[in-house]
Design a protein around this motif. Structure first.
Motif, PDB file in Angstrom:
ATOM      1  N   MET A   1       0.690  -1.024   0.029  1.00 25.74           N
ATOM      2  CA  MET A   1      -0.020  -0.066   0.083  1.00 25.74           C
ATOM      3  C   MET A   1       0.810   1.058  -0.068  1.00 25.74           C
ATOM      4  O   MET A   1       1.743   1.322   0.828  1.00 25.74           O
ATOM      5  CB  MET A   1      -0.979  -0.004   1.376  1.00 25.74           C
ATOM      6  CG  MET A   1      -1.597   1.152   1.280  1.00 25.74           C
ATOM      7  SD  MET A   1      -3.216   1.075   2.650  1.00 25.74           S
ATOM      8  CE  MET A   1      -2.145   1.028   4.138  1.00 25.74           C
ATOM      9  N   THR A   2       0.477   2.307  -0.949  1.00 30.42           N
ATOM     10  CA  THR A   2       1.089   3.480  -0.674  1.00 30.42           C
ATOM     11  C   THR A   2       0.308   4.539  -0.324  1.00 30.42           C
ATOM     12  O   THR A   2      -0.758   4.612  -0.901  1.00 30.42           O
ATOM     13  CB  THR A   2       1.688   3.467  -2.228  1.00 30.42           C
ATOM     14  OG1 THR A   2       2.463   2.720  -2.693  1.00 30.42           O
ATOM     15  CG2 THR A   2       2.535   4.894  -2.184  1.00 30.42           C
ATOM     16  N   VAL A   3       0.862   5.460   0.607  1.00 32.63           N
ATOM     17  CA  VAL A   3       0.170   6.756   0.828  1.00 32.63           C
ATOM     18  C   VAL A   3       0.910   7.756   0.602  1.00 32.63           C
ATOM     19  O   VAL A   3       1.964   7.878   0.903  1.00 32.63           O
ATOM     20  CB  VAL A   3      -0.133   6.582   2.562  1.00 32.63           C
ATOM     21  CG1 VAL A   3      -0.686   7.779   2.943  1.00 32.63           C
ATOM     22  CG2 VAL A   3      -0.837   5.293   3.007  1.00 32.63           C
ATOM     23  N   SER A   4       0.178   8.821  -0.030  1.00 30.35           N
ATOM     24  CA  SER A   4       0.834   9.861  -0.540  1.00 30.35           C
ATOM     25  C   SER A   4       0.247  11.335   0.220  1.00 30.35           C
ATOM     26  O   SER A   4      -1.076  11.467  -0.122  1.00 30.35           O
ATOM     27  CB  SER A   4       0.427  10.104  -2.143  1.00 30.35           C
ATOM     28  OG  SER A   4       1.015  11.425  -2.571  1.00 30.35           O
ATOM     29  N   PRO A   5       0.970  11.620   1.140  1.00 30.93           N
ATOM     30  CA  PRO A   5       0.096  12.810   1.550  1.00 30.93           C
ATOM     31  C   PRO A   5      -0.032  14.036   1.091  1.00 30.93           C
ATOM     32  O   PRO A   5      -0.920  14.739   1.222  1.00 30.93           O
ATOM     33  CB  PRO A   5       1.210  12.991   2.967  1.00 30.93           C
ATOM     34  CG  PRO A   5       2.475  12.547   2.463  1.00 30.93           C
ATOM     35  CD  PRO A   5       2.011  11.208   1.564  1.00 30.93           C
ATOM     36  N   VAL A   6       0.721  14.061  -0.022  1.00 29.42           N
ATOM     37  CA  VAL A   6       0.697  15.464  -0.718  1.00 29.42           C
ATOM     38  C   VAL A   6      -0.821  15.242  -1.505  1.00 29.42           C
ATOM     39  O   VAL A   6      -1.501  16.196  -1.784  1.00 29.42           O
ATOM     40  CB  VAL A   6       1.909  15.514  -1.875  1.00 29.42           C
ATOM     41  CG1 VAL A   6       1.392  16.752  -2.901  1.00 29.42           C
ATOM     42  CG2 VAL A   6       3.086  15.668  -1.222  1.00 29.42           C
ATOM     43  N   ALA A   7      -1.076  14.150  -2.180  1.00 32.50           N
ATOM     44  CA  ALA A   7      -2.162  14.058  -2.912  1.00 32.50           C
ATOM     45  C   ALA A   7      -3.196  13.490  -2.216  1.00 32.50           C
ATOM     46  O   ALA A   7      -4.486  13.520  -2.678  1.00 32.50           O
ATOM     47  CB  ALA A   7      -2.052  12.950  -4.135  1.00 32.50           C
TER      48      ALA A   7
ATOM     49  N   THR B   1      -4.070  10.510  -1.529  1.00 33.92           N
ATOM     50  CA  THR B   1      -4.750   9.127  -1.942  1.00 33.92           C
ATOM     51  C   THR B   1      -4.085   7.878  -1.363  1.00 33.92           C
ATOM     52  O   THR B   1      -2.981   8.272  -0.753  1.00 33.92           O
ATOM     53  CB  THR B   1      -4.292   9.269  -3.324  1.00 33.92           C
ATOM     54  OG1 THR B   1      -3.029   9.157  -3.495  1.00 33.92           O
ATOM     55  CG2 THR B   1      -5.055  10.376  -4.102  1.00 33.92           C
ATOM     56  N   VAL B   2      -4.766   7.117  -1.329  1.00 32.78           N
ATOM     57  CA  VAL B   2      -4.330   5.535  -0.986  1.00 32.78           C
ATOM     58  C   VAL B   2      -4.707   4.638  -2.140  1.00 32.78           C
ATOM     59  O   VAL B   2      -5.470   4.611  -2.900  1.00 32.78           O
ATOM     60  CB  VAL B   2      -5.319   5.003   0.142  1.00 32.78           C
ATOM     61  CG1 VAL B   2      -4.726   3.735   0.469  1.00 32.78           C
ATOM     62  CG2 VAL B   2      -5.041   6.004   1.141  1.00 32.78           C
ATOM     63  N   ARG B   3      -3.130   4.102  -2.467  1.00 33.46           N
ATOM     64  CA  ARG B   3      -3.352   2.901  -3.635  1.00 33.46           C
ATOM     65  C   ARG B   3      -3.021   1.685  -3.328  1.00 33.46           C
ATOM     66  O   ARG B   3      -2.037   1.596  -2.579  1.00 33.46           O
ATOM     67  CB  ARG B   3      -2.332   3.475  -4.621  1.00 33.46           C
ATOM     68  CG  ARG B   3      -2.314   2.645  -5.880  1.00 33.46           C
ATOM     69  CD  ARG B   3      -1.407   3.133  -6.933  1.00 33.46           C
ATOM     70  NE  ARG B   3      -1.229   2.328  -7.972  1.00 33.46           N
ATOM     71  CZ  ARG B   3      -0.526   2.639  -8.935  1.00 33.46           C
ATOM     72  NH1 ARG B   3       0.050   3.576  -9.253  1.00 33.46           N
ATOM     73  NH2 ARG B   3      -0.586   1.659  -9.999  1.00 33.46           N
ATOM     74  N   ILE B   4      -4.017   0.679  -3.452  1.00 34.13           N
ATOM     75  CA  ILE B   4      -3.874  -0.728  -2.982  1.00 34.13           C
ATOM     76  C   ILE B   4      -3.678  -1.383  -4.334  1.00 34.13           C
ATOM     77  O   ILE B   4      -4.621  -1.057  -4.961  1.00 34.13           O
ATOM     78  CB  ILE B   4      -5.051  -1.170  -2.130  1.00 34.13           C
ATOM     79  CG1 ILE B   4      -5.029  -0.337  -0.851  1.00 34.13           C
ATOM     80  CG2 ILE B   4      -4.707  -2.591  -1.755  1.00 34.13           C
ATOM     81  CD1 ILE B   4      -6.042  -0.451   0.005  1.00 34.13           C
ATOM     82  N   GLU B   5      -2.662  -2.290  -4.406  1.00 36.19           N
ATOM     83  CA  GLU B   5      -2.579  -3.386  -5.556  1.00 36.19           C
ATOM     84  C   GLU B   5      -2.693  -4.650  -5.265  1.00 36.19           C
ATOM     85  O   GLU B   5      -2.031  -5.127  -4.139  1.00 36.19           O
ATOM     86  CB  GLU B   5      -1.155  -2.751  -6.252  1.00 36.19           C
ATOM     87  CG  GLU B   5      -1.357  -1.646  -6.989  1.00 36.19           C
ATOM     88  CD  GLU B   5      -0.106  -1.253  -7.820  1.00 36.19           C
ATOM     89  OE1 GLU B   5       0.461  -2.171  -8.164  1.00 36.19           O
ATOM     90  OE2 GLU B   5       0.255  -0.075  -7.825  1.00 36.19           O
ATOM     91  N   ARG B   6      -3.147  -5.522  -6.005  1.00 40.23           N
ATOM     92  CA  ARG B   6      -2.945  -7.004  -5.834  1.00 40.23           C
ATOM     93  C   ARG B   6      -3.203  -7.604  -7.193  1.00 40.23           C
ATOM     94  O   ARG B   6      -3.683  -7.227  -8.115  1.00 40.23           O
ATOM     95  CB  ARG B   6      -4.239  -7.370  -5.097  1.00 40.23           C
ATOM     96  CG  ARG B   6      -4.371  -8.944  -4.860  1.00 40.23           C
ATOM     97  CD  ARG B   6      -5.331  -9.229  -3.776  1.00 40.23           C
ATOM     98  NE  ARG B   6      -5.120 -10.846  -3.858  1.00 40.23           N
ATOM     99  CZ  ARG B   6      -5.940 -11.352  -2.863  1.00 40.23           C
ATOM    100  NH1 ARG B   6      -7.008 -10.759  -2.240  1.00 40.23           N
ATOM    101  NH2 ARG B   6      -5.897 -12.738  -2.791  1.00 40.23           N
ATOM    102  N   ALA B   7      -2.507  -8.593  -7.505  1.00 38.30           N
ATOM    103  CA  ALA B   7      -2.014  -9.474  -8.424  1.00 38.30           C
ATOM    104  C   ALA B   7      -3.226 -10.579  -8.608  1.00 38.30           C
ATOM    105  O   ALA B   7      -3.122 -11.055  -7.523  1.00 38.30           O
ATOM    106  CB  ALA B   7      -0.712  -9.651  -8.839  1.00 38.30           C
ATOM    107  N   TYR B   8      -3.886 -10.786  -9.515  1.00 36.55           N
ATOM    108  CA  TYR B   8      -4.729 -12.155  -9.779  1.00 36.55           C
ATOM    109  C   TYR B   8      -4.277 -13.018 -10.793  1.00 36.55           C
ATOM    110  O   TYR B   8      -3.935 -12.088 -11.834  1.00 36.55           O
ATOM    111  CB  TYR B   8      -6.227 -11.521  -9.837  1.00 36.55           C
ATOM    112  CG  TYR B   8      -6.737 -10.891  -8.552  1.00 36.55           C
ATOM    113  CD1 TYR B   8      -7.102 -11.666  -7.639  1.00 36.55           C
ATOM    114  CD2 TYR B   8      -6.596  -9.586  -8.550  1.00 36.55           C
ATOM    115  CE1 TYR B   8      -7.761 -11.203  -6.430  1.00 36.55           C
ATOM    116  CE2 TYR B   8      -7.175  -8.917  -7.410  1.00 36.55           C
ATOM    117  CZ  TYR B   8      -7.608  -9.702  -6.420  1.00 36.55           C
ATOM    118  OH  TYR B   8      -8.210  -8.990  -5.328  1.00 36.55           O
ATOM    119  N   ALA B   9      -4.201 -14.097 -10.588  1.00 32.31           N
ATOM    120  CA  ALA B   9      -4.120 -15.160 -11.509  1.00 32.31           C
ATOM    121  C   ALA B   9      -5.263 -15.371 -12.732  1.00 32.31           C
ATOM    122  O   ALA B   9      -5.979 -16.262 -12.574  1.00 32.31           O
ATOM    123  CB  ALA B   9      -3.827 -16.604 -11.247  1.00 32.31           C
TER     124      ALA B   9
END
Length: 47
Positions: free
Chosen positions: A1-7, A9-17
Motif C-alpha cells: 500500500m502506498t500513501v501519498s500525503p501530498v495528493a 490518496t491511497v493506492r492498494i494493488e493486488r495481482a490475480y491469476a
C-alpha cells in the motif's frame, strides 16, 4: 500500500491469476459483482 500525503490518496494493488477480460467481467456485470463481493444470499440490483 502506498500513501501519498501530498495528493491525499491511497493506492492498494493486488495481482490475480486471471486475464484482464475475466477481471473486467467480474467488475462490470451484476453476476460478476455478486460473485466477487457478495456473501451467500446477496444479490446485486438488476435493471
Amino acid at each position: 500500500m502506498t500513501v501519498s500525503p501530498v495528493a491525499r490518496t491511497v493506492r492498494i494493488e493486488r495481482a490475480y491469476a486471471a486475464t484482464p477480460e475475466h477481471v473486467w467481467r467480474l467488475w462490470t456485470t451484476g453476476a460478476g459483482i455478486e460473485s466477487w463481493w457478495s456473501p451467500d444470499g446477496f444479490t446485486a440490483g438488476r435493471l
